[in-house]
Enzyme design. Structure first.
Site, short mmCIF file in Angstrom:
data_model
loop_
_atom_site.label_atom_id
_atom_site.label_comp_id
_atom_site.label_asym_id
_atom_site.label_seq_id
_atom_site.Cartn_x
_atom_site.Cartn_y
_atom_site.Cartn_z
N TYR A 1 4.62 -7.19 -10.36
CA TYR A 1 5.48 -6.99 -11.54
C TYR A 1 6.96 -7.04 -11.20
CZ TYR A 1 1.25 -5.72 -14.09
OH TYR A 1 0.01 -5.73 -14.68
N LYS B 1 -6.39 -4.26 -1.36
CA LYS B 1 -7.15 -5.49 -1.13
C LYS B 1 -6.58 -6.12 0.14
CE LYS B 1 -10.17 -8.58 -2.63
NZ LYS B 1 -11.61 -8.36 -2.72
N ASP C 1 -11.70 -4.18 -5.90
CA ASP C 1 -12.77 -4.78 -6.72
C ASP C 1 -14.04 -3.92 -6.66
OD1 ASP C 1 -12.86 -5.49 -4.05
OD2 ASP C 1 -13.44 -7.57 -4.38
N ASP D 1 -2.67 -0.63 -12.88
CA ASP D 1 -2.63 -0.98 -14.30
C ASP D 1 -4.04 -1.29 -14.80
OD1 ASP D 1 -1.46 -1.52 -16.70
OD2 ASP D 1 -0.71 -3.51 -16.14
N ASP E 1 -6.81 1.36 -16.99
CA ASP E 1 -7.33 0.98 -18.31
C ASP E 1 -8.85 0.96 -18.30
OD1 ASP E 1 -4.82 0.65 -19.48
OD2 ASP E 1 -5.44 -1.19 -20.51
#
Ligand code: ATP
Ligand code: MG
Length: 328
Positions: A123, A169, A201, A225, A229
């Site tokens: 971001y 990751k 993941d 993020d 969610d």
């Protein structure tokens, strides 16, 4: 000489922000600390009137207040919330995800918190179109930001006697997430806190199957993020989820949901997420007892009703607010 009261910026924004933020302010007023509340505008409506989604006065107010309570902004969300988060110098996005009794949670034992790096990762990276049909994005990860977020996560866990999971990751993004992971693990060494590391993941799958196994999940920006969610979906609804954008000197508190244009103006928005954000605000400023009182009153109201339509009831925002005020 008595100290000046702490100043709380109140920025309802658009849509149901104008319904849930006043409700949460009533709750803050009821629990007592002698705050000075200052209201300011941001969002679509003020942009239509003035051409600016985030007027300078509002930015300045947030940058100087002890804490800010924000609602939501519509189309202009990115123009409002990103500069507001930087106005409070926030490095951590904190999102507790807790299943409350009386609500339709997939996993009723869910009680975890995401501590998400809030300043870099993809971001903060620059996107380019380097040739027609070819685009790139630079991912930025620094040791200092990784250390700061890990330290926040471990302190949070230490205070509560909880466990930390470091999401990453690093097997693929060896340099950037490699640095994130290595830095977070060296912070871990300073704490007497149990922790593990998880590929993001695989973590997504485990969160869906066994969310009750997690306490504090420290994540890079994008992973946090998405995963937060995902976890929100486990506990039945946006109307319940609070969040904080935390800096060293100040912080901004907001519900996870947006402006909910489909129900805005009807007086039926669920104020719980914003009230729980107000509880986090109280704790940030050191009013732990008041914060806990607010959380308990919201929890008791979720358990007993009344419920707004998103939770299957027919109560209004006013009804729920009155019930919470009575329980306080
Ligand atoms: P925005 O672009 O501002 O995010 P949105 O259309 O994505 O708007 P959200 O606010 O994200 O809307 O809400 C998504 C759905 O969840 C909507 O159907 C909305 O009515 C519902 N919802 C969100 N927050 C609440 C709330 N506090 N009370 C009741 N329902 C809510
Ligand atoms: Mg939305």
């Amino acid at each position: 000489m008595t100290a000046d009261p702490e100043r709380i910026a109140v920025v309802p924004g658009d849509g149901i922000g104008n319904e849930v933020v006043p409700a949460a302010r009533e709750v803050l007023e009821a629990v007592g600390p002698d705050f000075e509340f200052v209201e300011a505008d941001a969002g679509d409506e003020v942009k239509a009137e003035t051409g600016e989604a985030l007027p300078d006065e509002t930015r300045e107010l947030a940058a100087n207040a002890d804490a800010t309570l924000f609602g939501a902004a519509g189309e202009t969300a990115a123009d409002v919330i990103l500069p507001l988060r930087s106005a409070v110098d926030s490095f951590a996005n904190v999102r507790p995800v807790r299943a409350y009794p009386g609500t339709d949670a997939l996993h009723p034992d869910t009680d975890l918190v995401f501590v998400r790096e809030n300043t870099e990762g993809v971001y903060a990276g620059h996107e380019d179109e380097i040739a027609p049909g070819v685009t790139t994005l630079t991912r930025v990860v620094t040791e200092s930001a990784s250390e700061e977020i890990a330290r926040y996560g471990f302190e949070y866990a230490a205070e509560r006697g909880e466990r930390v999971t470091i999401a990453h990751k690093a097997n693929v993004m060896r340099t950037t997430d490699g640095l994130f992971l290595e830095t977070a693990e060296s912070v871990a060494d300073e704490f007497d806190v149990e922790y593990d590391t998880a590929l993001m993941d695989a973590l997504a799958m485990h969160l869906v199957m066994r969310p009750e196994e997690y306490d504090v999940v420290v994540c890079p920006n994008l992973a946090g993020d998405v995963l937060s969610d995902l976890a929100a979906g486990l506990v039945g609804g946006l109307g319940l989820l609070p969040s904080a954008n935390v800096g060293d000197e100040r912080a901004l508190f907001e519900p996870v949901h947006g402006t909910a244009p489909d129900i805005a103006g009807e007086g039926v928005a669920n104020p719980s997420a914003t009230m729980l954000s107000a509880a986090m605000l109280l704790e940030y400023l050191g009013y732990d007892d008041a914060g806990e009182r607010v959380r308990s009153a919201v929890k008791a109201t979720l358990e007993s009703g009344p419920h707004t339509p998103d939770l299957g009831g027919d109560a209004t925002t006013r009804d729920v607010t009155d019930a919470v005020l009575t329980k306080l």
